[in-house]
Design an enzyme around this catalytic site. Structure first.
Site, PDB file in Angstrom:
ATOM      1  N   CYS A   1       0.843  -1.113   0.047  1.00  0.00           N
ATOM      2  CA  CYS A   1       0.087   0.035  -0.107  1.00  0.00           C
ATOM      3  C   CYS A   1       0.895   1.153   0.015  1.00  0.00           C
ATOM      4  O   CYS A   1       2.045   1.138   0.125  1.00  0.00           O
ATOM      5  CB  CYS A   1      -0.949  -0.063   1.028  1.00  0.00           C
TER       6      CYS A   1
ATOM      7  N   CYS B   1       2.839   1.600   2.942  1.00  0.00           N
ATOM      8  CA  CYS B   1       4.156   1.030   3.367  1.00  0.00           C
ATOM      9  C   CYS B   1       5.150   1.598   2.398  1.00  0.00           C
ATOM     10  O   CYS B   1       6.393   1.558   2.878  1.00  0.00           O
ATOM     11  CB  CYS B   1       3.954  -0.556   2.563  1.00  0.00           C
TER      12      CYS B   1
ATOM     13  N   ASP C   1      11.989  22.019 -34.911  1.00  0.00           N
ATOM     14  CA  ASP C   1      13.030  22.199 -35.534  1.00  0.00           C
ATOM     15  C   ASP C   1      12.882  21.853 -36.997  1.00  0.00           C
ATOM     16  O   ASP C   1      11.972  20.913 -37.315  1.00  0.00           O
ATOM     17  CB  ASP C   1      14.211  21.122 -35.027  1.00  0.00           C
TER      18      ASP C   1
ATOM     19  N   ASP D   1      16.176  16.687 -33.708  1.00  0.00           N
ATOM     20  CA  ASP D   1      16.859  15.393 -33.908  1.00  0.00           C
ATOM     21  C   ASP D   1      17.705  15.034 -32.791  1.00  0.00           C
ATOM     22  O   ASP D   1      18.518  14.076 -33.027  1.00  0.00           O
ATOM     23  CB  ASP D   1      17.326  15.455 -35.157  1.00  0.00           C
TER      24      ASP D   1
ATOM     25  N   ASP E   1      20.715  19.616 -31.610  1.00  0.00           N
ATOM     26  CA  ASP E   1      19.624  20.317 -30.645  1.00  0.00           C
ATOM     27  C   ASP E   1      19.617  20.178 -29.294  1.00  0.00           C
ATOM     28  O   ASP E   1      18.621  20.531 -28.585  1.00  0.00           O
ATOM     29  CB  ASP E   1      18.047  20.068 -31.419  1.00  0.00           C
TER      30      ASP E   1
HETATM   31  P1  ADP Z   1      19.006  24.318 -38.764  1.00  0.00           P
HETATM   32  O1  ADP Z   1      18.163  25.104 -37.795  1.00  0.00           O
HETATM   33  O2  ADP Z   1      17.996  23.878 -39.943  1.00  0.00           O
HETATM   34  O3  ADP Z   1      19.368  22.767 -38.221  1.00  0.00           O
HETATM   35  P2  ADP Z   1      21.595  24.965 -38.880  1.00  0.00           P
HETATM   36  O4  ADP Z   1      21.686  26.090 -37.798  1.00  0.00           O
HETATM   37  O5  ADP Z   1      22.410  23.758 -38.925  1.00  0.00           O
HETATM   38  O6  ADP Z   1      20.273  24.960 -39.255  1.00  0.00           O
HETATM   39  O7  ADP Z   1      22.286  25.870 -39.931  1.00  0.00           O
HETATM   40  C1  ADP Z   1      21.757  27.175 -40.427  1.00  0.00           C
HETATM   41  C2  ADP Z   1      22.151  27.535 -41.786  1.00  0.00           C
HETATM   42  O8  ADP Z   1      23.692  27.608 -41.765  1.00  0.00           O
HETATM   43  C3  ADP Z   1      21.713  26.680 -42.997  1.00  0.00           C
HETATM   44  O9  ADP Z   1      20.630  26.768 -43.547  1.00  0.00           O
HETATM   45  C4  ADP Z   1      22.823  27.023 -43.784  1.00  0.00           C
HETATM   46  O10 ADP Z   1      22.618  28.150 -44.496  1.00  0.00           O
HETATM   47  C5  ADP Z   1      24.098  27.313 -42.970  1.00  0.00           C
HETATM   48  N1  ADP Z   1      25.081  26.467 -42.763  1.00  0.00           N
HETATM   49  C6  ADP Z   1      25.293  25.770 -41.801  1.00  0.00           C
HETATM   50  N2  ADP Z   1      26.286  24.895 -41.762  1.00  0.00           N
HETATM   51  C7  ADP Z   1      26.777  24.611 -42.863  1.00  0.00           C
HETATM   52  C8  ADP Z   1      27.480  23.991 -43.812  1.00  0.00           C
HETATM   53  N3  ADP Z   1      28.240  22.969 -43.368  1.00  0.00           N
HETATM   54  N4  ADP Z   1      27.539  24.283 -45.341  1.00  0.00           N
HETATM   55  C9  ADP Z   1      26.728  25.123 -45.748  1.00  0.00           C
HETATM   56  N5  ADP Z   1      26.038  25.754 -45.059  1.00  0.00           N
HETATM   57  C10 ADP Z   1      25.784  25.556 -43.941  1.00  0.00           C
HETATM   58 MG    MG Z   2      19.311  21.104 -37.202  1.00  0.00          MG
END
Ligand code: ADP
Ligand code: MG
Length: 791
Positions: A14, A17, A426, A685, A689
């Site tokens: 219970c 307890c 996201d 994901d 994030d």
């Molecule tokens: P999300 O919020 O979609 O996960 P990120 O914060 O990872 O996006 O990236 C934001 C933006 O930065 C992308 O949309 C892109 O324009 C640019 N970016 C980030 N990393 C890269 C990369 N390795 N090569 C080219 N563009 C990038």
């Molecule tokens: Mg992302």
């Protein structure tokens, strides 16, 4: 160092307890936190290894009158589950036996007085009832006695005192009727009441134990997924060995229709694998060489050879079972209410019973009625149902969740999930498929330097010259190793080669898309050095000629001082078509912009509509360009978008949303704040994030069947499908409703039952029937959660 241990505890029946064991543990020096679970019959203790040894914890539990043994170190979640199931099974069998015997005796004690006359009757009734008191219901008295010795009282006290008083009264009436006659009281017998009360309470306990067993069926089903044997290849021979003998690196054979024995990587063969038991996703998944498979999933069509990678407690299945068991060992905050009540309940009830007795005896001058009424009060007031109300619902819900591919970390996560006001999604990988592809390449328009007209032509073209929607194919005649080129003779091939060179060192999904775009067309990546990732913007590196190559967003271009004006209009046009524009600059001069498409998942639109239907505010959060984000949001049916947010700013965005501040941006109307702080859920994901998931009140991580080690999240979705997020929230809401109903029913019996009993309007037998019924109805109500259907 804080260490956590789960100790099986036996004999708790219970809420009182449970709270006794919990208090004893919490009082032990060195214990930081103790959580005792009545349903799982265990105690989870967080303690300081230097200050207290596990043995001392066991002693602390034993001092309360319950038994505990330390778990052996290397039991897997499966073994623990099996052991617990067996213990459950034994309990059900024993209770059933005792119930049948006591109910049969109760029936006899009611019938006998009608057929047997004369002086022998009381003696026969005495003998029969003594069997019930001394054997079937013995544990009520021994436990009540133990509680008494520890100066506490619990539900056993109520039953023991109630039936004990009736029994002793009847015994005196049998052996020394003169005692009552002397005092002017009729020597009545209550043997049948004693037998019936104990029989009915045991019947209630039996039903409860059977129902409790059902609350773990989902978990047991998961544990049963683990095959017991496996066929491994040893010296080119197939040999069947027990699963425990399988070693990392062993190659094992899976025939069509068989369950895969362990987590591993396919080394040959191809097949479709049904992973629904882990992910809730009903579509089989195609598997071929190099793909990962999870133990417990079913191989459908082809034969596979698999190299075992993860075994035992680390396997995906074992981790899920463990996660579920841990989750069920937690408490929902709503439980505190039940606990607080049941702590004061027993003493209060005993006081009421004494008052009842005194009033009937002294005021009404009716000693027999006084006793009967006091016994009824004790019996009806048993707080067993209260202890079951919350944990049974949590058990069924977490099992149901697992079937739907939703792993909920515990009662607290579940309770918070039902309060969610705002769902932040996201974009990449959550709303979209997260597998971007390069679909456009637009070169900067350039005036050809005199003398090289042909190169100038090529460089100023949008590729292909007509539509601008494709990149050069692999049979492109200009395919070659990257050259050190002057800006003027730069072409799409060189741009892709350079961009892929830089991005090959980046982890980002967009980077992956660019690398793949080059590879698919047979373009060799440029060699780069001095790579530097600019998180949330892109990446920068130097090529063989020492030029600085930058690949990334408009923000990155601004940072390095590159002028995007020549391509800005084209980039905006790409963005409006939901492409992510990624600029490429050489020595801080923009030379091209790539359009990268990441289409939304087919299920996202429906899922988002369902979230809105549930009255939730849905917001998309992304680091992507505003126009791109808006285009995706439109397609997915999201009205509110927060775009161009750097990864490290996402936490701050969540925090602001929690305090009810709405970010600007498209359609920037603040969500209707009915209360503050807002309960914000973040779906992401899980990998990049993680901080935002942790900041959110409810972090919902999208994992996959084979990768579930997601620490930051409160809820993990085993399928990469937003509908699972809808299921999670809907299940949480439904479960909380069930918990509230349960608590209501548990309380109502007592609130109405006690006054009726005190007034003498409820016989002890009916009281015991009602009490049994209340426990059973609470567990039954929780079991209804098994009917929950996902979206
Ligand atoms: P999300 O919020 O979609 O996960 P990120 O914060 O990872 O996006 O990236 C934001 C933006 O930065 C992308 O949309 C892109 O324009 C640019 N970016 C980030 N990393 C890269 C990369 N390795 N090569 C080219 N563009 C990038
Ligand atoms: Mg992302």
């Amino acid at each position: 160092m804080a260490t956590k241990i789960t100790i099986p505890v036996s004999g708790m029946h219970c809420a009182a307890c449970q709270s006794r064991v919990q208090t004893a543990l919490a009082k032990t020096p060195g214990v930081a936190d103790a959580n005792v679970n009545l349903m799982l019959n265990n105690a989870t203790v967080t303690y300081d290894e230097r200050a207290v040894k596990p043995d001392a914890l066991v002693d602390a539990i034993r001092s309360t009158g319950y038994d505990a043994t330390l778990p052996s170190a290397d039991t897997t979640a499966f073994e623990e589950q099996t052991r617990q199931d067996e213990a459950h099974e034994r309990e059900v069998r024993e209770l059933t036996r005792k119930t049948v015997v006591s109910l049969a005796i109760a029936a006899l004690t009611m019938v006998l007085p009608m057929v047997v006359m004369g002086g022998a009757l009381p003696w026969i009734l005495f003998a029969l009832t003594t069997v019930v008191v001394g054997w079937s219901g013995r544990h009520f008295y021994t436990r009540a006695w133990r509680a008494f010795r520890h100066h506490t009282a619990d539900m056993n006290t109520l039953i023991a005192v109630g039936t004990g008083a009736a029994y002793v009264y009847s015994v005196i009436a049998t052996f020394a009727p003169g005692f009552f006659v002397q005092h002017g009281v009729k020597p009545e017998l209550y043997y049948e009441a004693v037998a019936a009360i104990i029989g009915l309470i045991l019947l209630g306990n039996t039903f409860e134990a059977r129902a409790k067993r059902q609350t773990t069926t989902a978990l047991r089903a998961l544990a049963d997924l683990q095959p017991k044997t496996v066929r491994v290849l040893r010296d080119l021979q197939e040999v069947e060995i027990p699963i425990e003998a399988l070693e990392r690196g062993d190659v094992f054979v899976v025939r069509p229709g068989e369950r895969i024995a362990a987590d591993g990587e396919v080394v040959s063969g191809s097949s479709a694998v049904d992973e629904s038991m882990l992910t809730g996703e009903s579509m089989p998944v195609a598997k071929q060489k190099g793909d990962r498979v999870a133990g417990g999933t079913i191989n459908r069509t082809g034969a596979l050879k698999v190299r075992a990678t993860t075994l035992g407690a680390d396997s995906a299945l074992a981790r899920i079972v463990k996660l579920m068991r841990d989750a069920q060992g937690t408490r929902a905050p709503i439980q505190n209410l039940a606990d607080r009540v049941s702590r004061v309940f027993v003493p209060v009830v005993i006081s009421i019973a004494i008052a009842t007795f005194v009033v009937w005896f002294v005021v009404a001058g009716a000693p027999v009625r006084a006793l009967v009424a006091a016994i009824s009060v004790l019996i009806i007031a048993c707080p067993c149902a209260m202890g079951l109300a919350v944990p049974t619902a949590l058990m069924v819900a977490s099992g149901k969740g697992a079937q739907l591919g939703v792993l909920i970390k515990g009662g607290e996560a579940l309770q918070r999930a039902h309060e969610i006001d705002v769902v932040v999604l996201d974009k990449t990988g959550t709303v979209t498929a997260g597998a971007p592809t390069v679909v456009d390449l637009v070169m900067v328009p350039r005036v050809a330097p005199a003398g090289v007209p042909s190169l100038a032509d090529a460089a100023s073209a949008t590729y292909p010259p007509s539509a601008g929607t494709q990149v050069p194919a692999s049979d492109d005649p200009r395919r070659s190793a990257p050259r050190a080129v002057a800006l003027a003779d730069l072409d799409e091939v060189a741009v892709l080669a350079l961009a892929a060179g830089v991005e090959s060192l980046s982890e980002h999904p967009l980077a992956d898309a660019i690398v793949r775009a080059a590879a698919e067309r047979g373009i060799k990546r440029a060699d780069v050095r001095e790579f530097e990732s600019r998180t949330g913007r892109g990446a920068v590196a130097r090529d063989a000629a020492g030029r600085r190559i930058a690949v990334g967003s408009a923000r990155l271009m601004r940072e390095i001082g590159a002028d995007v004006s020549e391509l800005e209009a084209r980039a905006e046009e790409l963005a409006r078509r939901a492409r992510t524009p990624v600029y490429v600059a050489i020595d801080d001069a923009v030379v091209a912009v790539l359009g990268i498409a990441d289409p939304i998942k087919p299920t996202s639109r429906d899922a988002i509509a369902a979230l809105k239907e549930m009255g939730l505010e849905v917001i998309m959060l992304t680091g992507d360009a505003r126009d791109t984000a808006d285009a995706i949001a439109r397609e997915a049916g999201v009205d509110r978008v927060i775009a161009e947010v750097l990864p490290e700013e996402k936490v701050a965005v969540i925090r602001r949303l929690q305090s009810g501040q709405w970010e600007g941006g498209s359609g920037g109307v603040p969500p209707p704040t009915t209360h503050s702080p807002l309960v914000v859920a973040m779906v992401g994901d899980g990998i990049n994030d993680a901080p935002a998931l942790a900041q959110a009140d409810v972090g919902i991580a999208i994992g996959t069947g084979t990768d579930i080690a997601i620490e930051a999240a409160d809820i993990t979705l085993m399928r990469g499908d937003l509908r699972a997020a809808v299921d999670a929230i809907a299940l949480a809401r439904r479960t909380m409703r069930t918990m509230r109903q349960n608590l209501f029913w548990a309380f109502v019996y007592n609130v109405f039952g006690i006054p009726l009993a005190a007034l003498g309007m409820l016989s002890p037998v009916i009281a015991s029937g009602a009490m049994a019924f209340s426990s059973v109805s609470v567990v039954g109500n929780s079991l209804r959660l098994r009917g929950f259907r996902g979206a």
